[in-house]
Design an enzyme around this catalytic site. Structure first.
Site, PDB file in Angstrom:
ATOM      1  N   THR A   1      34.364 -16.104  39.536  1.00  0.00           N
ATOM      2  CA  THR A   1      35.474 -17.008  39.206  1.00  0.00           C
ATOM      3  C   THR A   1      35.528 -18.170  40.190  1.00  0.00           C
ATOM      4  O   THR A   1      35.650 -19.338  39.793  1.00  0.00           O
ATOM      5  CB  THR A   1      36.807 -16.250  39.234  1.00  0.00           C
ATOM      6  OG1 THR A   1      36.731 -15.132  38.362  1.00  0.00           O
ATOM      7  CG2 THR A   1      37.952 -17.152  38.826  1.00  0.00           C
TER       8      THR A   1
ATOM      9  N   TYR B   1      39.203 -13.411  26.240  1.00  0.00           N
ATOM     10  CA  TYR B   1      39.570 -13.995  24.955  1.00  0.00           C
ATOM     11  C   TYR B   1      39.458 -13.012  23.790  1.00  0.00           C
ATOM     12  O   TYR B   1      40.365 -12.886  22.979  1.00  0.00           O
ATOM     13  CB  TYR B   1      38.760 -15.274  24.640  1.00  0.00           C
ATOM     14  CG  TYR B   1      39.321 -16.013  23.439  1.00  0.00           C
ATOM     15  CD1 TYR B   1      40.452 -16.805  23.573  1.00  0.00           C
ATOM     16  CD2 TYR B   1      38.749 -15.876  22.180  1.00  0.00           C
ATOM     17  CE1 TYR B   1      41.003 -17.446  22.470  1.00  0.00           C
ATOM     18  CE2 TYR B   1      39.290 -16.513  21.073  1.00  0.00           C
ATOM     19  CZ  TYR B   1      40.422 -17.299  21.221  1.00  0.00           C
ATOM     20  OH  TYR B   1      40.966 -17.926  20.139  1.00  0.00           O
TER      21      TYR B   1
ATOM     22  N   TYR C   1      34.615  -5.626  36.912  1.00  0.00           N
ATOM     23  CA  TYR C   1      35.612  -6.559  37.453  1.00  0.00           C
ATOM     24  C   TYR C   1      36.828  -6.524  36.540  1.00  0.00           C
ATOM     25  O   TYR C   1      36.778  -6.997  35.404  1.00  0.00           O
ATOM     26  CB  TYR C   1      34.988  -7.957  37.535  1.00  0.00           C
ATOM     27  CG  TYR C   1      35.849  -9.051  38.118  1.00  0.00           C
ATOM     28  CD1 TYR C   1      37.073  -8.803  38.743  1.00  0.00           C
ATOM     29  CD2 TYR C   1      35.410 -10.377  38.051  1.00  0.00           C
ATOM     30  CE1 TYR C   1      37.823  -9.831  39.271  1.00  0.00           C
ATOM     31  CE2 TYR C   1      36.160 -11.411  38.575  1.00  0.00           C
ATOM     32  CZ  TYR C   1      37.355 -11.138  39.188  1.00  0.00           C
ATOM     33  OH  TYR C   1      38.112 -12.162  39.705  1.00  0.00           O
TER      34      TYR C   1
ATOM     35  N   ARG D   1      43.126 -12.960  34.047  1.00  0.00           N
ATOM     36  CA  ARG D   1      42.115 -13.895  33.560  1.00  0.00           C
ATOM     37  C   ARG D   1      41.619 -13.535  32.158  1.00  0.00           C
ATOM     38  O   ARG D   1      41.189 -14.409  31.416  1.00  0.00           O
ATOM     39  CB  ARG D   1      40.906 -13.903  34.501  1.00  0.00           C
ATOM     40  CG  ARG D   1      41.194 -14.453  35.884  1.00  0.00           C
ATOM     41  CD  ARG D   1      40.913 -15.928  35.945  1.00  0.00           C
ATOM     42  NE  ARG D   1      41.116 -16.451  37.285  1.00  0.00           N
ATOM     43  CZ  ARG D   1      40.958 -17.721  37.622  1.00  0.00           C
ATOM     44  NH1 ARG D   1      40.591 -18.606  36.720  1.00  0.00           N
ATOM     45  NH2 ARG D   1      41.164 -18.124  38.860  1.00  0.00           N
TER      46      ARG D   1
ATOM     47  N   LYS E   1      35.634  -3.995  41.081  1.00  0.00           N
ATOM     48  CA  LYS E   1      36.443  -4.977  41.805  1.00  0.00           C
ATOM     49  C   LYS E   1      37.803  -4.960  41.134  1.00  0.00           C
ATOM     50  O   LYS E   1      37.944  -5.376  39.982  1.00  0.00           O
ATOM     51  CB  LYS E   1      35.815  -6.369  41.728  1.00  0.00           C
ATOM     52  CG  LYS E   1      36.663  -7.458  42.388  1.00  0.00           C
ATOM     53  CD  LYS E   1      36.075  -8.852  42.165  1.00  0.00           C
ATOM     54  CE  LYS E   1      36.998  -9.926  42.738  1.00  0.00           C
ATOM     55  NZ  LYS E   1      36.492 -11.288  42.491  1.00  0.00           N
TER      56      LYS E   1
ATOM     57  N   ILE F   1      35.999  -8.364  47.754  1.00  0.00           N
ATOM     58  CA  ILE F   1      35.267  -9.532  47.255  1.00  0.00           C
ATOM     59  C   ILE F   1      36.254 -10.680  47.357  1.00  0.00           C
ATOM     60  O   ILE F   1      37.227 -10.740  46.614  1.00  0.00           O
ATOM     61  CB  ILE F   1      34.746  -9.298  45.835  1.00  0.00           C
ATOM     62  CG1 ILE F   1      33.703  -8.163  45.868  1.00  0.00           C
ATOM     63  CG2 ILE F   1      34.139 -10.573  45.254  1.00  0.00           C
ATOM     64  CD1 ILE F   1      33.156  -7.771  44.517  1.00  0.00           C
TER      65      ILE F   1
END
Length: 299
Positions: free
Chosen positions: A46, A109, A135, A140, A164, A206
């Site tokens: 990201t 999405y 992740y 997001r 993560k 991270i």
């Protein structure tokens, strides 16, 4: 064996004034990170603006990073996508280049079901042999990967070995630790939760903060792992004002502004991201100074 223990930097992708990727500057940043104790490089996440890189740029940034790091520390390539076939393609290419591991974000999405998440990650994992870090970042992607899904994947797919966790939900992360046991390494995806996640058995972070404070971020983890919990906690709490300002606008807007303020010439952002508001820049600069973050070249 963990891919890494400690602080991995979710490194920015520096750009030239015309918007092209600035590879000489990326090499500078990679060397700076390694020289200051960073334990792993995470490229094209990201923070690296992967969502606005072309496939060609994405893969070249991964290849370049692996070449320049040259085995000094692990390189983990962000190869996730909302399209399973695209993620497979990027992952296979990163494996060919010599990546030490992959970071796979949940499909965004599409809003896959938990069954869809399992199918997606299993297909990608079966297409490569290198280890994979899941992740989880609902903010997001629009979908939360449940602890049960994470446990299923890490117990049933050999090379899915870690997560993560950027949900921000400590109760959920505790549940991941409980259900997964030794089958899953947990990395904090939030710089303000490094110590809490380490206390649950986490292996590190991270980090966005590592871009501007690599030594300090490394030390938060290293102190904890060495048994100096009080020292780790003190450094974590001291860093909170900087972390807050690094996320006062959407990442990576503030961290790129911070690097530019410090003289690193990380360059502009790609639209639709826009430059940081002047008042926020002033607040970030003040917070960095209070934390002792020095400009490029300062001792």
């Amino acid at each position: 064996m963990s891919i890494f223990t400690g602080a991995g930097v979710a490194i920015v992708t520096p750009m030239k004034a015309n918007g092209e990727v600035n590879y000489p500057k990326l090499e500078e940043l990679l060397n700076y990170q390694i020289e200051n104790g960073t334990d792993a490089i995470i490229i094209c996440g990201t923070t690296g603006e992967s969502s606005t890189l072309t496939h060609e740029e994405h893969l070249e940034a991964i290849r370049f990073t692996i070449e320049k790091v040259a085995g000094r520390i692990p390189v983990i390539a962000g190869t996730g996508s909302n399209c399973t076939q695209t993620a497979i393609y990027l992952s296979q290419e990163a494996e060919k280049y010599g990546a030490d591991g992959l970071l796979l974000v949940s499909p965004y999405y599409n809003k896959a079901t938990q069954k869809g998440l399992i199918a997606h990650f299993t297909a990608i994992a079966n297409s490569v042999k290198i280890p994979i870090i899941l992740y989880n970042i609902q903010g997001r992607t629009g979908v939360n990967m449940t602890p049960e899904t994470i446990a299923y994947l890490t117990k049933h797919v050999e090379n899915i070995v870690a997560v993560k966790e950027a949900s921000g939900n400590i109760s959920q992360i505790a549940k991941v630790a409980q259900l997964c046991g030794d089958s899953c390494d947990i990395y904090s995806g939030n710089d303000d939760q490094i110590v809490p996640i380490l206390s649950l058995g986490g292996k590190g972070v991270i980090s966005v903060l590592s871009n501007v404070a690599p030594r300090e971020t490394h030390d938060i983890v290293a102190k904890f792992m060495a048994g100096d919990v009080a020292g780790s906690r003190e450094l974590q709490l001291k860093a909170l004002p900087v972390i807050e300002k690094l996320f006062c606008e959407v990442n990576p807007i503030p961290v790129k502004a911070a690097l530019n303020m410090l003289g690193w010439e990380a360059g502009p952002l790609r639209m639709p991201l826009t430059e940081m508001e002047p008042e926020h820049q002033a607040q970030l600069k003040e917070a960095m100074a209070a934390f002792g973050i020095k400009a490029k070249g300062e001792n």
